[in-house]
Scaffold this motif. Structure first.
Motif, PDB file in Angstrom:
ATOM      1  N   ARG A 146       0.848  -1.196   0.000  1.00 54.73           N
ATOM      2  CA  ARG A 146       0.000   0.000   0.000  1.00 54.73           C
ATOM      3  C   ARG A 146       0.883   1.245   0.000  1.00 54.73           C
ATOM      4  N   CYS A 147       0.679   2.094  -1.009  1.00 56.41           N
ATOM      5  CA  CYS A 147       1.440   3.335  -1.146  1.00 56.41           C
ATOM      6  C   CYS A 147       0.613   4.475  -0.548  1.00 56.41           C
ATOM      7  N   LEU A 148       1.194   5.203   0.394  1.00 55.76           N
ATOM      8  CA  LEU A 148       0.505   6.329   1.024  1.00 55.76           C
ATOM      9  C   LEU A 148       0.588   7.543   0.104  1.00 55.76           C
ATOM     10  N   LEU A 149      -0.563   7.991  -0.395  1.00 59.26           N
ATOM     11  CA  LEU A 149      -0.617   9.173  -1.254  1.00 59.26           C
ATOM     12  C   LEU A 149      -0.733  10.400  -0.358  1.00 59.26           C
ATOM     13  N   TRP A 150       0.404  10.986  -0.089  1.00 62.25           N
ATOM     14  CA  TRP A 150       0.568  12.058   0.896  1.00 62.25           C
ATOM     15  C   TRP A 150       0.610  13.389   0.155  1.00 62.25           C
ATOM     16  N   ASP A 151      -0.454  14.177   0.250  1.00 65.73           N
ATOM     17  CA  ASP A 151      -0.531  15.399  -0.542  1.00 65.73           C
ATOM     18  C   ASP A 151       0.597  16.360  -0.194  1.00 65.73           C
ATOM     19  N   TRP A 152       1.088  17.066  -1.215  1.00 63.73           N
ATOM     20  CA  TRP A 152       2.207  17.991  -1.009  1.00 63.73           C
ATOM     21  C   TRP A 152       1.856  19.119  -0.035  1.00 63.73           C
ATOM     22  N   SER A 155       5.265   2.398   0.945  1.00 70.57           N
ATOM     23  CA  SER A 155       5.945   3.540   0.333  1.00 70.57           C
ATOM     24  C   SER A 155       5.077   4.785   0.472  1.00 70.57           C
ATOM     25  N   VAL A 156       5.642   5.926   0.041  1.00 75.91           N
ATOM     26  CA  VAL A 156       4.945   7.214   0.083  1.00 75.91           C
ATOM     27  C   VAL A 156       5.166   7.929  -1.242  1.00 75.91           C
ATOM     28  N   CYS A 157       4.103   8.564  -1.760  1.00 75.59           N
ATOM     29  CA  CYS A 157       4.201   9.371  -2.980  1.00 75.59           C
ATOM     30  C   CYS A 157       3.459  10.685  -2.753  1.00 75.59           C
ATOM     31  N   ASN A 158       4.041  11.787  -3.247  1.00 81.01           N
ATOM     32  CA  ASN A 158       3.373  13.094  -3.109  1.00 81.01           C
ATOM     33  C   ASN A 158       3.199  13.785  -4.467  1.00 81.01           C
ATOM     34  N   TRP A 159       3.256  13.020  -5.561  1.00 84.76           N
ATOM     35  CA  TRP A 159       3.090  13.525  -6.922  1.00 84.76           C
ATOM     36  C   TRP A 159       4.214  14.496  -7.327  1.00 84.76           C
ATOM     37  N   ASN A 160       5.327  14.450  -6.599  1.00 80.50           N
ATOM     38  CA  ASN A 160       6.431  15.370  -6.844  1.00 80.50           C
ATOM     39  C   ASN A 160       7.760  14.624  -6.866  1.00 80.50           C
ATOM     40  N   THR A 161       8.833  15.377  -7.151  1.00 80.86           N
ATOM     41  CA  THR A 161      10.167  14.784  -7.182  1.00 80.86           C
ATOM     42  C   THR A 161      10.874  14.908  -5.841  1.00 80.86           C
ATOM     43  N   ARG A 176      11.545   6.830   6.852  1.00 79.07           N
ATOM     44  CA  ARG A 176      10.819   5.718   7.471  1.00 79.07           C
ATOM     45  C   ARG A 176      10.191   4.753   6.471  1.00 79.07           C
ATOM     46  N   ALA A 177      10.146   5.154   5.210  1.00 77.34           N
ATOM     47  CA  ALA A 177       9.610   4.284   4.156  1.00 77.34           C
ATOM     48  C   ALA A 177      10.188   4.745   2.827  1.00 77.34           C
ATOM     49  N   PRO A 178      10.231   3.865   1.828  1.00 80.42           N
ATOM     50  CA  PRO A 178      10.673   4.294   0.502  1.00 80.42           C
ATOM     51  C   PRO A 178       9.766   5.390  -0.049  1.00 80.42           C
ATOM     52  N   PHE A 179      10.356   6.309  -0.813  1.00 80.88           N
ATOM     53  CA  PHE A 179       9.619   7.378  -1.477  1.00 80.88           C
ATOM     54  C   PHE A 179       9.502   7.034  -2.953  1.00 80.88           C
ATOM     55  N   ARG A 180       8.391   7.403  -3.576  1.00 76.33           N
ATOM     56  CA  ARG A 180       8.175   7.149  -5.006  1.00 76.33           C
ATOM     57  C   ARG A 180       8.158   8.489  -5.742  1.00 76.33           C
ATOM     58  N   GLN A 235      17.514  12.840 -10.986  1.00 75.72           N
ATOM     59  CA  GLN A 235      18.862  12.354 -11.298  1.00 75.72           C
ATOM     60  C   GLN A 235      19.612  11.917 -10.038  1.00 75.72           C
ATOM     61  N   ASN A 236      19.386  12.628  -8.952  1.00 75.56           N
ATOM     62  CA  ASN A 236      20.134  12.363  -7.716  1.00 75.56           C
ATOM     63  C   ASN A 236      19.417  11.414  -6.764  1.00 75.56           C
ATOM     64  N   SER A 237      18.204  10.998  -7.116  1.00 72.52           N
ATOM     65  CA  SER A 237      17.403  10.184  -6.202  1.00 72.52           C
ATOM     66  C   SER A 237      18.060   8.830  -5.940  1.00 72.52           C
ATOM     67  N   LYS A 238      18.017   8.422  -4.684  1.00 77.36           N
ATOM     68  CA  LYS A 238      18.506   7.099  -4.309  1.00 77.36           C
ATOM     69  C   LYS A 238      17.367   6.081  -4.280  1.00 77.36           C
ATOM     70  N   GLU A 239      16.145   6.553  -4.589  1.00 80.98           N
ATOM     71  CA  GLU A 239      14.996   5.645  -4.617  1.00 80.98           C
ATOM     72  C   GLU A 239      15.057   4.760  -5.861  1.00 80.98           C
TER      73      GLU A 239
END
Length: 252
Positions: free
Chosen positions: A6-12, A38-44, A53-57, A75-79
Protein backbone atom coordinates in the motif's frame (compact mmCIF):
# COMPACT_ATOMS: atom_id res chain seq x y z
CA UNK A 1 2.15 -12.44 7.30
CA UNK A 2 1.79 -8.72 6.59
CA UNK A 3 1.42 -7.77 2.94
CA UNK A 4 3.34 -4.56 2.20
CA UNK A 5 2.06 -3.03 -1.02
CA UNK A 6 0.00 0.00 0.00
CA UNK A 7 1.44 3.34 -1.15
CA UNK A 8 0.51 6.33 1.02
CA UNK A 9 -0.62 9.17 -1.25
CA UNK A 10 0.57 12.06 0.90
CA UNK A 11 -0.53 15.40 -0.54
CA UNK A 12 2.21 17.99 -1.01
CA UNK A 13 0.15 20.50 1.01
CA UNK A 14 0.72 18.37 4.11
CA UNK A 15 4.34 19.56 4.02
CA UNK A 16 5.17 23.06 5.26
CA UNK A 17 5.97 25.35 2.34
CA UNK A 18 6.17 28.98 1.25
CA UNK A 19 2.84 30.64 1.98
CA UNK A 20 1.13 27.66 3.55
CA UNK A 21 1.33 25.73 6.79
CA UNK A 22 1.24 21.98 6.45
CA UNK A 23 0.61 19.25 8.98
CA UNK A 24 3.99 17.51 8.92
CA UNK A 25 3.40 16.22 12.44
CA UNK A 26 0.70 13.94 11.03
CA UNK A 27 3.35 11.74 9.41
CA UNK A 28 4.47 10.73 12.90
CA UNK A 29 1.08 9.04 13.36
CA UNK A 30 1.58 6.77 10.32
CA UNK A 31 2.32 3.15 11.21
CA UNK A 32 5.10 2.16 8.82
CA UNK A 33 5.38 -1.31 10.37
CA UNK A 34 2.10 -2.37 8.78
CA UNK A 35 0.92 -2.70 5.17
CA UNK A 36 2.14 0.71 3.95
CA UNK A 37 5.15 0.09 1.73
CA UNK A 38 5.95 3.54 0.33
CA UNK A 39 4.95 7.21 0.08
CA UNK A 40 4.20 9.37 -2.98
CA UNK A 41 3.37 13.09 -3.11
CA UNK A 42 3.09 13.52 -6.92
CA UNK A 43 6.43 15.37 -6.84
CA UNK A 44 10.17 14.78 -7.18
CA UNK A 45 11.07 16.04 -3.70
CA UNK A 46 10.91 13.92 -0.59
CA UNK A 47 8.66 15.21 2.22
CA UNK A 48 11.14 16.01 4.97
CA UNK A 49 8.69 14.69 7.55
CA UNK A 50 9.09 11.18 6.06
CA UNK A 51 12.51 10.98 7.76
CA UNK A 52 13.52 7.85 5.88
CA UNK A 53 10.82 5.72 7.47
CA UNK A 54 9.61 4.28 4.16
CA UNK A 55 10.67 4.29 0.50
CA UNK A 56 9.62 7.38 -1.48
CA UNK A 57 8.18 7.15 -5.01
CA UNK A 58 9.35 10.25 -6.93
CA UNK A 59 7.17 11.26 -9.87
CA UNK A 60 7.97 13.11 -13.08
CA UNK A 61 4.47 14.58 -12.85
CA UNK A 62 4.36 16.58 -16.10
CA UNK A 63 6.66 18.58 -18.39
CA UNK A 64 7.87 20.93 -15.64
CA UNK A 65 9.66 18.07 -13.87
CA UNK A 66 11.89 17.30 -16.88
CA UNK A 67 14.28 20.17 -16.21
CA UNK A 68 15.71 22.38 -13.47
CA UNK A 69 15.69 21.43 -9.83
CA UNK A 70 13.00 18.80 -10.26
CA UNK A 71 15.04 16.89 -12.83
CA UNK A 72 18.09 17.17 -10.60
CA UNK A 73 16.02 15.56 -7.84
CA UNK A 74 15.25 12.66 -10.17
CA UNK A 75 18.86 12.35 -11.30
CA UNK A 76 20.13 12.36 -7.72
CA UNK A 77 17.40 10.18 -6.20
CA UNK A 78 18.51 7.10 -4.31
CA UNK A 79 15.00 5.65 -4.62
CA UNK A 80 14.68 2.61 -6.89
CA UNK A 81 11.23 3.25 -8.48
CA UNK A 82 10.44 6.32 -10.61
CA UNK A 83 6.92 7.23 -11.79
CA UNK A 84 6.47 8.90 -15.18
CA UNK A 85 3.68 11.37 -16.06
CA UNK A 86 0.31 11.67 -14.35
CA UNK A 87 -2.72 11.63 -16.72
CA UNK A 88 -0.75 13.13 -19.63
CA UNK A 89 -3.72 12.67 -21.96
CA UNK A 90 -5.57 15.33 -19.94
CA UNK A 91 -2.62 17.69 -19.93
CA UNK A 92 -1.86 18.17 -23.61
CA UNK A 93 1.02 15.67 -23.83
CA UNK A 94 0.95 13.37 -26.85
CA UNK A 95 2.01 9.74 -26.69
CA UNK A 96 4.64 10.50 -29.32
CA UNK A 97 6.18 13.26 -27.22
CA UNK A 98 6.06 11.09 -24.09
CA UNK A 99 7.82 8.31 -25.98
CA UNK A 100 10.52 10.73 -27.14
CA UNK A 101 11.07 11.84 -23.54
CA UNK A 102 11.05 8.21 -22.42
CA UNK A 103 13.89 7.29 -24.76
CA UNK A 104 15.88 10.46 -24.14
CA UNK A 105 15.54 11.01 -20.38
CA UNK A 106 13.80 8.14 -18.62
CA UNK A 107 15.57 5.10 -20.06
CA UNK A 108 19.05 6.29 -19.01
CA UNK A 109 17.78 6.16 -15.41
CA UNK A 110 17.31 2.42 -15.84
CA UNK A 111 20.31 1.79 -18.05
CA UNK A 112 22.84 3.69 -15.93
CA UNK A 113 21.27 3.84 -12.46
CA UNK A 114 19.23 0.62 -12.29
CA UNK A 115 15.90 2.34 -11.64
CA UNK A 116 12.56 0.60 -12.09
CA UNK A 117 10.33 2.74 -14.31
CA UNK A 118 6.54 3.02 -14.16
CA UNK A 119 4.63 3.99 -17.31
CA UNK A 120 2.45 7.10 -17.41
CA UNK A 121 -0.67 6.62 -15.29
CA UNK A 122 -3.71 7.40 -17.42
CA UNK A 123 -7.39 7.65 -16.55
CA UNK A 124 -9.50 4.54 -17.00
CA UNK A 125 -11.72 6.10 -19.68
CA UNK A 126 -11.41 5.39 -23.40
CA UNK A 127 -9.20 8.42 -24.04
CA UNK A 128 -6.76 7.43 -21.31
CA UNK A 129 -6.51 3.83 -22.37
CA UNK A 130 -6.06 4.72 -26.05
CA UNK A 131 -3.23 7.07 -25.07
CA UNK A 132 -1.57 4.34 -23.00
CA UNK A 133 -1.85 1.80 -25.83
CA UNK A 134 -0.25 4.29 -28.22
CA UNK A 135 2.58 4.99 -25.77
CA UNK A 136 3.24 1.31 -25.06
CA UNK A 137 3.44 0.62 -28.80
CA UNK A 138 5.96 3.43 -29.27
CA UNK A 139 8.22 2.18 -26.46
CA UNK A 140 7.90 -1.54 -27.12
CA UNK A 141 11.66 -1.77 -27.77
CA UNK A 142 12.32 -0.59 -24.18
CA UNK A 143 9.04 -0.85 -22.27
CA UNK A 144 8.40 0.19 -18.66
CA UNK A 145 8.96 -2.19 -15.79
CA UNK A 146 5.44 -1.55 -14.53
CA UNK A 147 2.22 -0.15 -15.95
CA UNK A 148 0.63 2.72 -14.02
CA UNK A 149 -3.15 2.69 -13.54
CA UNK A 150 -5.80 5.09 -12.20
CA UNK A 151 -9.32 4.00 -11.32
CA UNK A 152 -12.23 5.91 -9.79
CA UNK A 153 -15.75 4.49 -9.60
CA UNK A 154 -18.32 2.86 -7.36
CA UNK A 155 -18.41 -0.76 -8.56
CA UNK A 156 -15.67 -2.95 -7.08
CA UNK A 157 -16.20 -5.71 -9.65
CA UNK A 158 -15.86 -3.22 -12.51
CA UNK A 159 -12.64 -1.94 -10.93
CA UNK A 160 -11.19 -5.44 -10.61
CA UNK A 161 -12.23 -6.27 -14.18
CA UNK A 162 -10.59 -3.09 -15.48
CA UNK A 163 -7.30 -3.61 -13.66
CA UNK A 164 -7.26 -7.28 -14.69
CA UNK A 165 -7.86 -6.19 -18.29
CA UNK A 166 -4.88 -3.85 -18.19
CA UNK A 167 -2.68 -6.68 -16.97
CA UNK A 168 -4.04 -9.07 -19.60
CA UNK A 169 -3.18 -6.54 -22.32
CA UNK A 170 0.30 -5.86 -20.94
CA UNK A 171 0.87 -9.27 -19.38
CA UNK A 172 4.67 -9.06 -19.23
CA UNK A 173 4.46 -6.19 -16.76
CA UNK A 174 3.43 -5.79 -13.15
CA UNK A 175 0.78 -3.15 -12.44
CA UNK A 176 1.07 -0.22 -10.04
CA UNK A 177 -2.31 1.34 -9.22
CA UNK A 178 -1.01 4.83 -8.55
CA UNK A 179 -4.45 6.30 -7.73
CA UNK A 180 -7.81 4.79 -6.97
CA UNK A 181 -10.88 5.45 -4.85
CA UNK A 182 -14.59 4.99 -4.57
CA UNK A 183 -16.52 8.10 -5.61
CA UNK A 184 -19.69 7.03 -3.79
CA UNK A 185 -21.10 9.55 -1.33
CA UNK A 186 -22.17 6.70 0.96
CA UNK A 187 -19.49 5.88 3.54
CA UNK A 188 -20.44 2.20 3.87
CA UNK A 189 -20.20 1.79 0.09
CA UNK A 190 -16.78 3.47 0.14
CA UNK A 191 -15.53 1.08 2.83
CA UNK A 192 -16.91 -1.93 0.94
CA UNK A 193 -15.21 -0.81 -2.30
CA UNK A 194 -11.93 -0.12 -0.50
CA UNK A 195 -11.96 -3.45 1.33
CA UNK A 196 -12.77 -5.54 -1.73
CA UNK A 197 -10.14 -3.84 -3.88
CA UNK A 198 -7.41 -3.80 -1.24
CA UNK A 199 -7.96 -7.43 -0.29
CA UNK A 200 -7.95 -8.52 -3.93
CA UNK A 201 -4.81 -6.52 -4.73
CA UNK A 202 -3.03 -7.80 -1.62
CA UNK A 203 -3.57 -11.33 -2.92
CA UNK A 204 -2.69 -10.63 -6.56
CA UNK A 205 0.98 -11.24 -7.27
CA UNK A 206 1.21 -9.03 -10.37
CA UNK A 207 0.05 -5.95 -8.43
CA UNK A 208 3.28 -4.23 -7.34
CA UNK A 209 1.71 -1.50 -5.21
CA UNK A 210 -1.49 0.52 -4.95
CA UNK A 211 -2.51 3.85 -3.48
CA UNK A 212 -5.94 5.03 -2.34
CA UNK A 213 -6.67 8.72 -2.89
CA UNK A 214 -5.92 10.52 -0.77
CA UNK A 215 -4.30 11.74 2.41
CA UNK A 216 -5.10 15.47 2.31
CA UNK A 217 -7.04 17.97 4.38
CA UNK A 218 -9.26 19.33 1.59
CA UNK A 219 -11.32 17.39 -0.95
CA UNK A 220 -9.42 17.73 -4.23
CA UNK A 221 -12.42 18.43 -6.48
CA UNK A 222 -16.13 17.79 -6.94
CA UNK A 223 -15.56 14.37 -8.50
CA UNK A 224 -13.82 12.59 -5.66
CA UNK A 225 -15.87 11.69 -2.61
CA UNK A 226 -15.55 13.41 0.77
CA UNK A 227 -16.37 9.99 2.26
CA UNK A 228 -13.14 8.55 0.79
CA UNK A 229 -10.84 11.11 2.43
CA UNK A 230 -8.01 9.64 4.48
CA UNK A 231 -7.34 12.84 6.42
CA UNK A 232 -9.64 15.21 8.30
CA UNK A 233 -9.43 19.01 7.83
CA UNK A 234 -7.43 19.27 11.08
CA UNK A 235 -4.75 16.84 9.86
CA UNK A 236 -5.84 13.84 11.91
CA UNK A 237 -6.63 10.59 10.13
CA UNK A 238 -10.09 9.28 9.23
CA UNK A 239 -11.35 5.81 10.18
CA UNK A 240 -10.77 4.73 6.55
CA UNK A 241 -7.09 5.67 6.86
CA UNK A 242 -6.91 3.66 10.07
CA UNK A 243 -8.25 0.64 8.21
CA UNK A 244 -5.69 0.99 5.42
CA UNK A 245 -2.93 1.46 7.96
CA UNK A 246 -3.74 -1.52 10.19
CA UNK A 247 -6.07 -4.09 8.63
CA UNK A 248 -4.97 -7.01 6.44
CA UNK A 249 -7.44 -8.09 5.26
CA UNK A 250 -9.60 -4.98 5.53
CA UNK A 251 -12.96 -5.65 7.12
CA UNK A 252 -15.92 -4.20 5.13
Amino acid sequence: MVVNKRCLLWDWTNTDGPGHAGVPWAMDAVDFKGPFSSVCNWNTWVPPELKGRAPFRPMVHLEAQLSGGDWQNIQNSKENVILFFNEPERNGISAQHAADVWHKQMLPLRQHKGKKLVSPSCASDAQGQAWLADFMHRVQDNPPDMVGVHYYGTDSKAAIDFISGVHKKYSKHHVMVTEMASVSRNYHEVVDFTAKLANWMDGTDWIFEYGFFGCMRKVADNYVSPEAQLMKPDGHFTPLMDKLMHEVPIKP
